[in-house]
Design a protein around this motif. Structure first.
Motif, PDB file in Angstrom:
ATOM      1  N   GLN A 171       8.158  25.535   2.687  1.00  0.00           N
ATOM      2  CA  GLN A 171       7.505  26.531   3.528  1.00  0.00           C
ATOM      3  C   GLN A 171       6.001  26.549   3.233  1.00  0.00           C
ATOM      4  O   GLN A 171       5.595  26.621   2.068  1.00  0.00           O
ATOM      5  CB  GLN A 171       8.100  27.922   3.258  1.00  0.00           C
ATOM      6  CG  GLN A 171       7.589  28.963   4.237  1.00  0.00           C
ATOM      7  CD  GLN A 171       8.367  30.270   4.176  1.00  0.00           C
ATOM      8  OE1 GLN A 171       9.182  30.472   3.277  1.00  0.00           O
ATOM      9  NE2 GLN A 171       8.121  31.147   5.123  1.00  0.00           N
ATOM     10  N   GLY A 172       5.199  26.443   4.272  1.00  0.00           N
ATOM     11  CA  GLY A 172       3.746  26.459   4.088  1.00  0.00           C
ATOM     12  C   GLY A 172       3.074  25.387   4.919  1.00  0.00           C
ATOM     13  O   GLY A 172       3.652  24.895   5.891  1.00  0.00           O
ATOM     14  N   GLN A 232       0.845  -1.189   0.000  1.00  0.00           N
ATOM     15  CA  GLN A 232       0.000   0.000   0.000  1.00  0.00           C
ATOM     16  C   GLN A 232       0.880   1.239   0.000  1.00  0.00           C
ATOM     17  O   GLN A 232       2.031   1.190   0.409  1.00  0.00           O
ATOM     18  CB  GLN A 232      -0.891   0.069   1.239  1.00  0.00           C
ATOM     19  CG  GLN A 232      -1.087  -1.234   1.942  1.00  0.00           C
ATOM     20  CD  GLN A 232      -2.177  -1.166   2.978  1.00  0.00           C
ATOM     21  OE1 GLN A 232      -3.242  -0.617   2.741  1.00  0.00           O
ATOM     22  NE2 GLN A 232      -1.905  -1.718   4.124  1.00  0.00           N
ATOM     23  N   THR A 233       0.328   2.343  -0.468  1.00  0.00           N
ATOM     24  CA  THR A 233       1.075   3.589  -0.465  1.00  0.00           C
ATOM     25  C   THR A 233       0.710   4.376   0.782  1.00  0.00           C
ATOM     26  O   THR A 233      -0.470   4.595   1.060  1.00  0.00           O
ATOM     27  CB  THR A 233       0.714   4.451  -1.689  1.00  0.00           C
ATOM     28  OG1 THR A 233       0.449   3.564  -2.764  1.00  0.00           O
ATOM     29  CG2 THR A 233       1.812   5.413  -2.028  1.00  0.00           C
ATOM     30  N   ILE A 234       1.729   4.756   1.506  1.00  0.00           N
ATOM     31  CA  ILE A 234       1.491   5.518   2.732  1.00  0.00           C
ATOM     32  C   ILE A 234       2.184   6.873   2.611  1.00  0.00           C
ATOM     33  O   ILE A 234       3.394   6.932   2.347  1.00  0.00           O
ATOM     34  CB  ILE A 234       2.039   4.772   3.970  1.00  0.00           C
ATOM     35  CG1 ILE A 234       1.447   3.366   4.065  1.00  0.00           C
ATOM     36  CG2 ILE A 234       1.763   5.563   5.246  1.00  0.00           C
ATOM     37  CD1 ILE A 234       2.232   2.424   4.969  1.00  0.00           C
ATOM     38  N   HIS A 235       1.421   7.919   2.769  1.00  0.00           N
ATOM     39  CA  HIS A 235       1.990   9.264   2.764  1.00  0.00           C
ATOM     40  C   HIS A 235       1.732   9.904   4.121  1.00  0.00           C
ATOM     41  O   HIS A 235       0.610   9.856   4.612  1.00  0.00           O
ATOM     42  CB  HIS A 235       1.340  10.133   1.680  1.00  0.00           C
ATOM     43  CG  HIS A 235       1.699   9.712   0.298  1.00  0.00           C
ATOM     44  ND1 HIS A 235       2.682  10.342  -0.438  1.00  0.00           N
ATOM     45  CD2 HIS A 235       1.213   8.717  -0.485  1.00  0.00           C
ATOM     46  CE1 HIS A 235       2.776   9.749  -1.617  1.00  0.00           C
ATOM     47  NE2 HIS A 235       1.900   8.766  -1.678  1.00  0.00           N
ATOM     48  N   VAL A 236       2.763  10.492   4.695  1.00  0.00           N
ATOM     49  CA  VAL A 236       2.575  11.231   5.948  1.00  0.00           C
ATOM     50  C   VAL A 236       2.921  12.689   5.691  1.00  0.00           C
ATOM     51  O   VAL A 236       4.017  13.000   5.207  1.00  0.00           O
ATOM     52  CB  VAL A 236       3.456  10.665   7.084  1.00  0.00           C
ATOM     53  CG1 VAL A 236       3.262  11.481   8.358  1.00  0.00           C
ATOM     54  CG2 VAL A 236       3.138   9.194   7.346  1.00  0.00           C
ATOM     55  N   PHE A 237       1.972  13.568   5.975  1.00  0.00           N
ATOM     56  CA  PHE A 237       2.166  15.008   5.782  1.00  0.00           C
ATOM     57  C   PHE A 237       2.230  15.651   7.157  1.00  0.00           C
ATOM     58  O   PHE A 237       1.250  15.627   7.901  1.00  0.00           O
ATOM     59  CB  PHE A 237       0.996  15.610   4.998  1.00  0.00           C
ATOM     60  CG  PHE A 237       0.726  14.934   3.681  1.00  0.00           C
ATOM     61  CD1 PHE A 237       1.276  15.431   2.503  1.00  0.00           C
ATOM     62  CD2 PHE A 237      -0.077  13.796   3.613  1.00  0.00           C
ATOM     63  CE1 PHE A 237       1.015  14.820   1.277  1.00  0.00           C
ATOM     64  CE2 PHE A 237      -0.334  13.181   2.394  1.00  0.00           C
ATOM     65  CZ  PHE A 237       0.216  13.692   1.226  1.00  0.00           C
ATOM     66  N   ILE A 254      -0.737  21.759   1.331  1.00  0.00           N
ATOM     67  CA  ILE A 254      -0.241  22.060  -0.020  1.00  0.00           C
ATOM     68  C   ILE A 254       0.187  20.763  -0.722  1.00  0.00           C
ATOM     69  O   ILE A 254      -0.254  20.469  -1.836  1.00  0.00           O
ATOM     70  CB  ILE A 254       0.938  23.070   0.042  1.00  0.00           C
ATOM     71  CG1 ILE A 254       0.438  24.420   0.593  1.00  0.00           C
ATOM     72  CG2 ILE A 254       1.571  23.250  -1.355  1.00  0.00           C
ATOM     73  CD1 ILE A 254       1.527  25.459   0.805  1.00  0.00           C
ATOM     74  N   ASP A 255       1.018  19.978  -0.046  1.00  0.00           N
ATOM     75  CA  ASP A 255       1.468  18.714  -0.633  1.00  0.00           C
ATOM     76  C   ASP A 255       0.327  17.700  -0.728  1.00  0.00           C
ATOM     77  O   ASP A 255       0.280  16.886  -1.647  1.00  0.00           O
ATOM     78  CB  ASP A 255       2.622  18.114   0.188  1.00  0.00           C
ATOM     79  CG  ASP A 255       3.952  18.299  -0.534  1.00  0.00           C
ATOM     80  OD1 ASP A 255       4.032  19.226  -1.367  1.00  0.00           O
ATOM     81  OD2 ASP A 255       4.900  17.522  -0.272  1.00  0.00           O
TER      82      ASP A 255
END
Lengths: 283, 308
Positions: free
Chosen positions: A178-179, A135-140, A183-184
């Motif tokens: 920065q932000g 699975q794809t895991i993204h942490v922001f 955004i991502d």
């Protein structure tokens, strides 16, 4: 006789076995529970009693073989009292309380949070990474500046191993872009062609913003958000100081994690919370 | 056979004898609505006073598993009647049969709260003379028969809405206090409030509650509540309706209170759980089963059965 589990009872006195400064004004602790308990689910919480001082809900960052991990950010006198506790000191734990995150299979898992909200997301990351399904895991993660990023090294390590995609940002640009983390998140949602589930924890105002963004993307099949940042007295559904209008759901037992369908029905979400008096206050 | 659970408490009729007790799930209109929709006969709000109060510091509520009970020292935390009025108005709009629990530090405050809410079509006002979790004016009002008489008498002339008096078990002679309330003109007696209690952690040698002392509710106090209701019925008979409260965890407990002399019951601790709707359903099923077995058509027939 050793009790076999932790239950809804008076605080169980437990000893702090490890303490470290995770980031600015935030300490993490490993606490040895005198009961046999294997694990907890991400999103669940305990009530932490700092003797003579205060008791409040804290999301579980980890729990393995009766060792509980929590992260405590400075939020007021109660958390400051905990910051004074050292290895060897006793604190009271009761729980485990609340409904957890329930990640489905075959979706992109998008975890987004900031500050104290990173604690339940840490456990969620661990559970997702351990899952054998591909699975794809993204942490922001976002923070005001680099010294306020929680679990930065831990997450970066997973990123370097290729187990997660870690997107980090700061308001002042001292680390990452920065932000805001949204955004991502939006960039990912615009580019992705597969289904995603968003998991969020942290300040409610931030989660409301994320929720409103997520609704714009049909590929987001569900959003699960932890509303644990509420004043609670009992933690098990009696006092209703954490209840939300107009549904009458109590954050402690009907939540703290709610999905899209439920969040839509909570008019208080991101708008009002309740004080110790029971009075509603704009967030 | 048609069974009726409809319950008449003085001039007030509710669809069944189960009422949400004050202090549990009563902080906002939405939990109160939810509990009425779950099937209760009526609901009672958290106690409301003249001013906003933050109550006592945490820990202020925790469970005691061994005795299926809860100790609390919330200490009358409430937003004050002016703010809570909005919640009551929503309940009225929803036609939720609501009893408002009120308290005051003194006679003047009781009057102020009643004056401020008496225009609302609530079922009754429950006078909380008996919260053990504050240090208002030394002794609790509910332990002083003169004060109870004077307050009830003064409130009585100010409203036609029924006045219920909730009695504390923390007295040596409950009949004396109850008689003072009846003489003052109250419509219904409610027994009992929580028992004075305390828990000390032996490791840190500290009382666990932030307020140190608290009140006990739950299964442990049920036999105490039954005894108080029995004693009150023995004394007053059908002169005044009684509401039994304390430690109801199953349908059989409700029947037991009715047999002791109660017309209706209040349920709190056992509904402060993850699935209160299920509890209400179980209570309801058990009551109906008992009525069927005993060939009882109307729930009112059960009241006082243990005295015959």
């Amino acid at each position: 006789m050793i009790k076999q589990t932790l239950s809804n009872d008076k605080p169980v006195m437990s000893v702090i076995v490890e303490k470290w400064e995770e980031c600015f004004e935030t300490y993490c602790y490993k606490i040895k529970l005198p009961v046999k308990i294997q694990s907890a689910k991400p999103g669940q919480f305990i009530m932490l009693w700092v003797p003579r001082e205060d008791e409040y809900p804290i999301c579980i960052a980890g729990l393995k073989d009766s060792i509980l991990e929590v992260g405590i950010a400075k939020m007021g006198p109660g958390t400051e009292a905990m910051h004074k506790k050292e290895v060897g000191d006793l604190v009271g734990i009761r729980g485990i309380y609340g409904k957890p995150f329930t990640p489905p299979e075959d979706v992109n898992h998008l975890l987004i949070g900031g500050g104290f909200g990173m604690t339940p997301l840490k456990l969620l990351t661990e559970v997702l990474v351990a899952n054998e399904n591909k699975q794809t895991i993204h942490v922001f993660e976002g923070a005001r500046s680099k010294n306020r990023l929680m679990y930065y090294e831990w997450l970066q390590d997973f990123h370097d191993q290729g187990k997660i995609n870690f997107h980090v940002c700061t308001d002042d640009g001292s680390l990452g872009y920065q932000g805001f983390p949204t955004i991502d998140l939006e960039k990912f949602l615009q580019e992705s062609e597969t289904s995603s589930v968003i998991y969020a924890a942290g300040p409610e105002k931030m989660m409301k913003v994320i929720f409103d963004i997520g609704k714009n993307y049909p590929k987001v099949v569900d959003m699960q958000m932890s509303l644990a940042d509420r004043y609670m007295r009992c933690g098990f559904g009696a006092c209703a100081y954490c209840a939300v209008d107009p549904t009458g759901w109590r954050i402690c037992v009907d939540g703290p994690v709610f999905n899209t369908e439920k969040l839509e029905q909570i008019s208080d979400f991101g708008v009002y919370k309740r004080l110790e008096t029971g009075e509603k206050k704009r967030i | 056979m048609i069974m009726s659970l409809a319950t008449k408490i003085g001039n007030v009729t509710i669809r069944n004898p189960m009422i949400l007790a004050s202090g549990v799930l009563g902080t906002t209109y939405s939990t109160l609505n939810r509990m009425y929709e779950a099937g209760l006969g009526a609901v009672i709000t958290k106690s409301i006073g003249a001013k906003s109060r933050a109550g006592n510091p945490n820990p202020s509520v925790f469970a005691l598993n061994e005795i299926r009970s809860v100790i609390n020292s919330v200490g009358l935390a409430n937003p004050g009647y002016q703010i809570f009025r909005e919640d009551i108005e929503i309940l009225m709009k929803n036609s939720t049969p609501t009893i408002v629990s009120i308290f005051g530090e003194n006679k003047e405050e009781f009057k102020e709260v009643l004056e401020g809410l008496k225009d609302l079509p609530v079922l009754a006002f429950e006078l909380n003379f008996s919260c053990p979790n504050t240090e208002m004016g030394g002794a609790q009002i509910g332990t002083d028969p003169d004060l109870v008489y004077k307050i009830v008498k003064e409130l009585r002339v100010k409203t036609k809405t029924p006045l219920w008096v909730k009695l504390t078990p923390n007295v040596s002679d409950v009949i004396e206090i109850a008689s003072a309330a009846v003489k003052g003109g109250c419509d219904t007696l409610v027994a009992i409030n929580t028992l004075k209690a305390m828990v000390i952690d032996i490791h840190t040698k500290q009382p666990i509650l932030g307020f140190k002392k608290g009140g006990l509710s739950g299964a442990a106090i049920k036999p105490v509540g039954i005894r108080y209701v029995y004693d009150l019925y023995e004394h007053f008979g059908d002169e005044i309706p009684l509401i039994g409260v304390g430690g109801i965890f199953k349908g059989e407990d409700i029947i037991e209170y009715l047999l002791a002399g109660a017309t209706a019951v209040e349920i709190g601790t056992s509904l402060g759980v993850a699935y209160p709707e299920n509890m209400v359903r179980f209570f309801q099923m058990k009551i109906k089963k008992y009525m069927k077995e005993q060939q009882i058509d109307s729930i009112g027939e059960i009241t006082g059965g243990a005295h015959k």
